[in-house]
Design an enzyme around this catalytic site. Structure first.
Site, short mmCIF file in Angstrom:
data_model
loop_
_atom_site.label_atom_id
_atom_site.label_comp_id
_atom_site.label_asym_id
_atom_site.label_seq_id
_atom_site.Cartn_x
_atom_site.Cartn_y
_atom_site.Cartn_z
N HIS A 205 0.84 -1.20 0.00
CA HIS A 205 0.00 0.00 0.00
C HIS A 205 0.88 1.26 0.00
CE1 HIS A 205 -3.75 2.21 1.31
NE2 HIS A 205 -2.81 3.07 1.66
N GLU A 206 1.81 1.31 0.94
CA GLU A 206 2.68 2.50 1.02
C GLU A 206 3.58 2.60 -0.21
OE1 GLU A 206 1.98 4.72 3.14
OE2 GLU A 206 0.62 3.45 4.28
N HIS A 209 1.65 4.38 -2.98
CA HIS A 209 1.67 5.85 -2.81
C HIS A 209 3.03 6.41 -3.22
CE1 HIS A 209 -2.10 6.27 -0.74
NE2 HIS A 209 -1.73 5.62 0.35
N ASP A 281 -7.36 7.91 2.56
CA ASP A 281 -7.04 8.29 1.19
C ASP A 281 -8.31 8.65 0.44
OD1 ASP A 281 -4.47 7.51 1.87
OD2 ASP A 281 -4.68 5.52 1.00
ZN ZN Z 1 -2.98 5.09 1.96
#
Ligand code: ZN
Length: 423
Positions: A205-206, A209, A281
């Protein structure tokens, strides 16, 4: 500096009145020995919201003890040099009287320790216990992600008990590993497999981003990225705005919305599942899109017009002078902006998937990456820095062997058995 400490749970089984007089004694002693610190551990055991309706046998005692604490804290003189600190895992259940100005009016969030922190905490607790030759605290620190300070203290304690039961006069590595597994199971009440899966999901996930942020020139530059949980968030990507922004350009906004979409997309591609981890988000992306449409005239269909009205969470409710038709277009335009950002981001992540993987695997290994390291990975390079634990052990094993050789040797070692090996 003198340090007085007492734990809230000590009061729970006391006879009525004993807790309150304990508190008075404690504060009296502290005032006589100032400057000093009073530490009230597990304050929630006595400091829960009063009149909550759940009364047990210890209820009156709790309330009297809490009252005594409040009275004592209000009774300080200007000349008393006493700092009162309390700790709790449940600041949400505390009686509001406790957190009023003049009482516990500053809150400090203590996040879970990172690798260096875990290593140092283990050192402190291990100092009281005799350790065998094979014990490697670096390795143990690497193998205990998400452990709190209390978990680590319990780990050493449990290992000492296991050693005693085994008739050893010192703790061996296998005692520590058994203790660690026992605590992890009791603590998380979820299997190692699930915990590992969540860690992987967070890392991807990170990484999603981070990749989008690093590749889009218009977005704020990456500052650092981490998978160490803080508060409710499982991980975080920090950006570093180059200057204060007084307004937002369309290019900056659409880049930022793509950065926000990147987490969910990468997580889904890796795990085949989606999680609630993207809720912040989603909230931020929706907010941007709303402002773009309603206030900043960034929708061609709606034009250079400000649409005032009630902006509820689910949909836009226009004021009377807008037709339901206009309200519907507003909702469509907000959705369109987000959908377009999402699709563009999906293409980008698919195209650069190997880079997402490189960032995610580096996160699983190092937990935190700085901006220059992200750049190396995005440019297709690899990181060869030793892990923090490697550095610490190199430091403590002086005289150290040539550092270059040492570091690369350690790098080839498995990074502790809970971490997934690079795919
Ligand atoms: Zn996020």
């Amino acid at each position: 500096m003198p340090f007085f400490s007492i734990s809230g749970s000590d009061f729970v089984e006391m006879f009525v009145g004993v807790g309150a007089s304990r508190v008075r004694d404690l504060f009296k002693q502290a005032k006589e020995n100032g400057p000093c610190i009073i530490f009230l551990d597990e304050i929630d055991a006595v400091g829960r919201r009063r009149g909550g309706g759940f009364s047990s046998g210890g209820h009156d005692e709790r309330e009297q003890t809490l009252n005594a604490i409040l009275v004592e804290m209000d009774g300080f003189e200007q000349s008393d040099q006493v700092i009162v600190i309390a700790a709790t895992n449940r600041s949400d259940v505390l009686d509001p009287a406790l957190t009023r100005p003049g009482r516990f009016d500053r809150q400090v969030q203590v996040t879970l320790p990172d690798l260096v922190g875990r290593r140092k905490i283990l050192e402190v607790h291990a100092a009281n216990v005799k350790m065998g030759q094979d014990v490697d605290l670096d390795r143990l620190a690497r193998g205990t992600p998400m452990f709190s300070g209390a978990d680590l203290a319990a780990l050493i304690n449990e290992a000492a008990i296991l050693a005693t039961l085994g008739n050893q006069d010192h703790v061996e590595l296998h005692d520590l590993e058994e203790a660690r597994d026992k605590i992890r199971f009791g603590r998380a009440r979820k299997s190692r497999k699930i915990e590992e899966r969540e860690r992987v999901a967070t890392a991807y996930h990170e990484a999603g981003h981070t990749l989008v942020q690093a590749m889009l020139e218009e977005a704020d530059p990456v500052h650092k990225v981490t998978i160490i949980p803080r508060g409710q968030a499982m991980g975080a990507t920090f950006s570093l705005p180059e200057r204060d922004r007084y307004g937002y350009g369309l290019r900056y906004l659409s880049a930022t919305m793509r950065v926000l979409c990147g987490g969910r997309i990468a997580e889904e591609r890796k795990t085949g599942d989606i999680s609630s981890g993207a809720s912040m988000d989603i909230q931020m992306a929706t907010n941007y899109a709303r402002h773009m449409v309603l206030e900043w005239g960034m929708s061609e269909r709606l034009g250079f017009v400000r649409y005032s009205g009630q902006d509820s969470q689910e949909m836009y409710v226009a004021e009377r002078d807008y037709s339901p038709e206009t309200a519907r277009i507003i909702d469509e335009e907000i959705k369109r902006l987000i959908d377009e950002a999402y699709e563009a981001t999906r293409r980008m992540i698919d195209e650069h998937w190997t880079k997402v993987e490189a960032i995610a695997e580096a996160l699983l290994k190092y937990e935190t990456l700085q901006s220059d390291e992200v750049k190396v990975l995005v440019d297709g390079g690899t990181l060869d820095r030793p892990t923090v634990a490697d550095l610490l052990s190199a430091e403590s094993n002086t005289p150290s062997p040539p550092t270059g050789a040492d570091a690369s040797d350690d790098d080839e070692e498995p990074t502790g058995d809970v971490l997934p090996s690079p795919a």
